[in-house]
Design a protein around this motif. Structure first.
Motif, PDB file in Angstrom:
ATOM      1  N   GLU A  78       0.830  -1.205   0.000  1.00 52.85           N
ATOM      2  CA  GLU A  78       0.000   0.000   0.000  1.00 52.85           C
ATOM      3  C   GLU A  78       0.868   1.260   0.000  1.00 52.85           C
ATOM      4  O   GLU A  78       0.581   2.229  -0.703  1.00 52.85           O
ATOM      5  N   GLN A  79       1.959   1.232   0.779  1.00 51.10           N
ATOM      6  CA  GLN A  79       2.867   2.374   0.843  1.00 51.10           C
ATOM      7  C   GLN A  79       3.560   2.593  -0.501  1.00 51.10           C
ATOM      8  O   GLN A  79       3.683   3.721  -0.978  1.00 51.10           O
ATOM      9  N   ALA A  80       4.000   1.492  -1.125  1.00 48.86           N
ATOM     10  CA  ALA A  80       4.652   1.589  -2.434  1.00 48.86           C
ATOM     11  C   ALA A  80       3.688   2.106  -3.487  1.00 48.86           C
ATOM     12  O   ALA A  80       4.057   2.931  -4.329  1.00 48.86           O
ATOM     13  N   ALA A  81       2.433   1.630  -3.436  1.00 47.82           N
ATOM     14  CA  ALA A  81       1.435   2.070  -4.413  1.00 47.82           C
ATOM     15  C   ALA A  81       1.199   3.566  -4.297  1.00 47.82           C
ATOM     16  O   ALA A  81       1.134   4.280  -5.308  1.00 47.82           O
ATOM     17  N   ALA A  82       1.088   4.067  -3.065  1.00 46.42           N
ATOM     18  CA  ALA A  82       0.860   5.501  -2.857  1.00 46.42           C
ATOM     19  C   ALA A  82       2.048   6.317  -3.360  1.00 46.42           C
ATOM     20  O   ALA A  82       1.879   7.354  -4.009  1.00 46.42           O
ATOM     21  N   CYS A  83       3.254   5.822  -3.092  1.00 49.07           N
ATOM     22  CA  CYS A  83       4.473   6.523  -3.519  1.00 49.07           C
ATOM     23  C   CYS A  83       4.577   6.570  -5.037  1.00 49.07           C
ATOM     24  O   CYS A  83       4.847   7.618  -5.626  1.00 49.07           O
ATOM     25  N   HIS A  84       4.324   5.439  -5.696  1.00 54.41           N
ATOM     26  CA  HIS A  84       4.454   5.388  -7.147  1.00 54.41           C
ATOM     27  C   HIS A  84       3.314   6.146  -7.831  1.00 54.41           C
ATOM     28  O   HIS A  84       3.494   6.685  -8.920  1.00 54.41           O
ATOM     29  N   ARG A  85       2.133   6.176  -7.180  1.00 52.33           N
ATOM     30  CA  ARG A  85       1.042   6.993  -7.717  1.00 52.33           C
ATOM     31  C   ARG A  85       1.444   8.460  -7.722  1.00 52.33           C
ATOM     32  O   ARG A  85       1.173   9.193  -8.675  1.00 52.33           O
ATOM     33  N   LYS A  86       2.094   8.888  -6.637  1.00 51.86           N
ATOM     34  CA  LYS A  86       2.544  10.273  -6.530  1.00 51.86           C
ATOM     35  C   LYS A  86       3.587  10.582  -7.598  1.00 51.86           C
ATOM     36  O   LYS A  86       3.548  11.634  -8.246  1.00 51.86           O
ATOM     37  N   ARG A  87       4.535   9.642  -7.800  1.00 57.21           N
ATOM     38  CA  ARG A  87       5.557   9.847  -8.842  1.00 57.21           C
ATOM     39  C   ARG A  87       4.927   9.907 -10.224  1.00 57.21           C
ATOM     40  O   ARG A  87       5.292  10.730 -11.057  1.00 57.21           O
ATOM     41  N   LEU A  88       3.969   9.006 -10.448  1.00 61.40           N
ATOM     42  CA  LEU A  88       3.308   8.957 -11.750  1.00 61.40           C
ATOM     43  C   LEU A  88       2.559  10.253 -12.016  1.00 61.40           C
ATOM     44  O   LEU A  88       2.594  10.792 -13.130  1.00 61.40           O
TER      45      LEU A  88
END
Length: 201
Positions: A134-144
């Motif tokens: 979940e943490q990785a998904a939120a981080c990569h969503r922000k980068r995207l």
């Protein structure tokens, strides 16, 4: 709709993150996550020294676990609520690790792979930086999102440039008849000038 969401939340809170079934003999780690007693012990069976929480990876020294009798009673109550079987089936559909047949709950930042908690102790990922999915998904969503915004701006600029080019093309098309008429008039005037008339002038 709100009632269904509340029911789903209750079912999620009373489910084990490892087996995805209702908690049996629930225990709580120092970091506050709940598991079936047998599931967490099986997860830590081959580990020595460090016992990471399967959800957040926080270390649990000496396999410290607290029995949660209140949560056990809560599980019994939730089991009596309607539509619990359908929710259980939805939880079973979560992706599993092909190697260990456990829920993919971690993300390897080095290899960009989803892993199960058992994968983190393997030699392939032992020294890699792993974070909860979940943490990785939120981080990569922000980068995207950060990458998409400049692309949107470039697209808007390209659209504006295209519109300007189309507008100029239409202007040139409208000018063609005028230029054609002007050139025809000019060549007609030159054609009317014979050598004889030119010498008289």
């Amino acid at each position: 709709m709100a009632q269904a969401a509340s029911l789903a939340q209750l079912q999620a809170e009373t489910s084990c993150p490892i087996c995805l079934d209702y908690l049996q003999d629930p225990v709580t780690t120092d970091c506050g996550h709940n598991f079936c007693h047998s599931c967490i012990l099986q997860r830590w069976e081959d580990l020595q020294g460090d016992f990471p929480c399967p959800v957040c990876l926080q270390h649990c020294p000496d396999r410290s676990l607290r029995r949660n009798t209140q949560l056990c009673h809560m599980v019994d109550v939730v089991k009596q609520l309607p539509n619990t079987e359908g929710e259980g089936k939805q939880q079973e559909e979560k992706p599993l690790c092909e190697k260990h047949h456990q829920v993919l709950s971690l993300f390897c930042e080095e290899d960009l792979e989803l892993l199960c908690p058992q994968c983190q102790v393997s030699c392939d990922h032992q020294d890699h930086h792993l974070v909860p999915m979940e943490q990785a998904a939120a981080c990569h969503r922000k980068r995207l999102k950060g990458s998409i915004e400049p692309l949107k701006k470039q697209l808007e600029e390209a659209d504006m440039a295209l519109d300007m080019q189309v507008s100029k093309s239409y202007e040139l098309l409208h000018q063609i008849p005028k230029v054609t008429l002007l050139l025809s008039s000019h060549f007609w005037t030159i054609g009317c000038l014979t050598p004889h008339t030119a010498s008289k002038s």
